[in-house]
Design a protein around this motif. Sequence first.
Motif, mmCIF file in Angstrom:
data_model
loop_
_atom_site.group_PDB
_atom_site.id
_atom_site.type_symbol
_atom_site.label_atom_id
_atom_site.label_comp_id
_atom_site.label_asym_id
_atom_site.label_seq_id
_atom_site.Cartn_x
_atom_site.Cartn_y
_atom_site.Cartn_z
ATOM 1 N N VAL A 68 1.054 -1.224 0.058
ATOM 2 C CA VAL A 68 0.182 0.026 -0.115
ATOM 3 C C VAL A 68 0.970 1.334 0.038
ATOM 4 O O VAL A 68 0.652 2.227 -0.580
ATOM 5 N N ARG A 69 1.905 1.234 0.727
ATOM 6 C CA ARG A 69 2.969 2.368 0.813
ATOM 7 C C ARG A 69 3.668 2.528 -0.632
ATOM 8 O O ARG A 69 3.672 3.683 -1.041
ATOM 9 N N ARG A 70 3.669 1.419 -1.312
ATOM 10 C CA ARG A 70 4.436 1.427 -2.568
ATOM 11 C C ARG A 70 3.577 2.337 -3.572
ATOM 12 O O ARG A 70 3.885 2.942 -4.702
ATOM 13 N N MET A 71 2.237 1.879 -3.221
ATOM 14 C CA MET A 71 1.185 2.821 -4.359
ATOM 15 C C MET A 71 1.339 4.154 -4.369
ATOM 16 O O MET A 71 0.842 4.843 -5.338
ATOM 17 N N ARG A 72 1.601 4.809 -3.299
ATOM 18 C CA ARG A 72 1.830 6.308 -3.312
ATOM 19 C C ARG A 72 2.916 6.742 -4.141
ATOM 20 O O ARG A 72 4.039 6.456 -3.999
ATOM 21 N N GLY A 73 2.527 7.761 -5.159
ATOM 22 C CA GLY A 73 3.795 8.265 -5.830
ATOM 23 C C GLY A 73 4.289 7.562 -6.853
ATOM 24 O O GLY A 73 5.144 7.963 -7.519
ATOM 25 N N ALA A 74 3.685 6.537 -7.308
ATOM 26 C CA ALA A 74 4.479 5.396 -8.063
ATOM 27 C C ALA A 74 3.652 5.878 -9.447
ATOM 28 O O ALA A 74 2.527 6.336 -9.277
ATOM 29 N N ALA A 75 4.229 5.440 -10.416
ATOM 30 C CA ALA A 75 3.482 5.518 -11.871
ATOM 31 C C ALA A 75 2.173 4.608 -11.978
ATOM 32 O O ALA A 75 2.047 3.678 -11.050
ATOM 33 N N ALA A 76 1.459 4.840 -12.839
ATOM 34 C CA ALA A 76 0.139 4.129 -12.872
ATOM 35 C C ALA A 76 0.357 2.682 -12.677
ATOM 36 O O ALA A 76 -0.308 1.770 -12.042
ATOM 37 N N GLU A 77 1.324 2.041 -13.742
ATOM 38 C CA GLU A 77 1.511 0.750 -13.727
ATOM 39 C C GLU A 77 2.081 0.041 -12.463
ATOM 40 O O GLU A 77 1.437 -1.023 -11.986
ATOM 41 N N GLU A 78 3.067 0.612 -11.782
ATOM 42 C CA GLU A 78 3.598 0.263 -10.549
ATOM 43 C C GLU A 78 2.310 0.380 -9.594
ATOM 44 O O GLU A 78 2.505 -0.730 -8.732
ATOM 45 N N ARG A 79 1.683 1.436 -9.638
ATOM 46 C CA ARG A 79 0.646 1.488 -8.571
ATOM 47 C C ARG A 79 -0.311 0.389 -8.743
ATOM 48 O O ARG A 79 -0.706 -0.407 -7.726
ATOM 49 N N ARG A 80 -0.968 -0.149 -9.782
ATOM 50 C CA ARG A 80 -1.792 -1.542 -10.295
ATOM 51 C C ARG A 80 -0.986 -2.713 -9.567
ATOM 52 O O ARG A 80 -1.445 -3.425 -8.820
ATOM 53 N N THR A 81 0.381 -2.660 -9.865
ATOM 54 C CA THR A 81 1.011 -4.055 -9.522
ATOM 55 C C THR A 81 1.343 -4.004 -7.815
ATOM 56 O O THR A 81 0.839 -4.883 -7.275
ATOM 57 N N ALA A 82 1.422 -2.747 -7.287
ATOM 58 C CA ALA A 82 1.320 -2.591 -5.699
ATOM 59 C C ALA A 82 -0.062 -2.891 -5.143
ATOM 60 O O ALA A 82 0.086 -3.704 -4.169
#
Length: 182
Positions: free
Chosen positions: A23-37
């Motif tokens: 959930v922490r990785r989802m903050r500020g990441a690119a869209a694809e990385e946010r979905r993966t996280a």
Amino acid sequence: MHGPASPGWLLVALCAVTGAYCVRRMRGAAAEERRTAGDEALMGFGMAAMAVPTTVFTPPSWTWPVYAVVFGAAGLRALWVAHKGAHHLHHAVGALAMVYMAVVMGISAGQGHVHGGSSAGLPLVTGAFLLYFTGYVLVSGMRLIPVPGVAGAPVGWGDRPELTQACRLSMGIAMVAMLMLI
């Protein structure tokens, strides 16, 4: 999760912390990385919920079909976006394993089983998942070996690729443990 309480609580803690990190990785990441996280967070929290020892809390019978539907939908979504990268295929396999465990645990609960052992599951399917996740753990562990001489821009603790890989490794280890306990 069927089996002793101590390993169950360790799995709950490991998976919940991993889910929180995702959930922490989802903050500020690119869209694809946010979905993966987000996919990994769902898996971590779902595994944590399924790993709660049955000696402490026995979920109601409707819980297992809900898990199967949620992870079935997550698996279909992972297959839908699999053309974007191989890691989505891993998410699909993980979601399928969660559906399988939910079905097996639901059947076990209905039959009154309270101890581990794959008596309610299909040994061939359990073995195939164990083989896949054991291989995944070994490959993920190898990816954690440091590469000398790689320097880059400083990154925050939430954006470190080795922490992401360590979380994936810990979820793979937890999946192996859960499959051995069903």
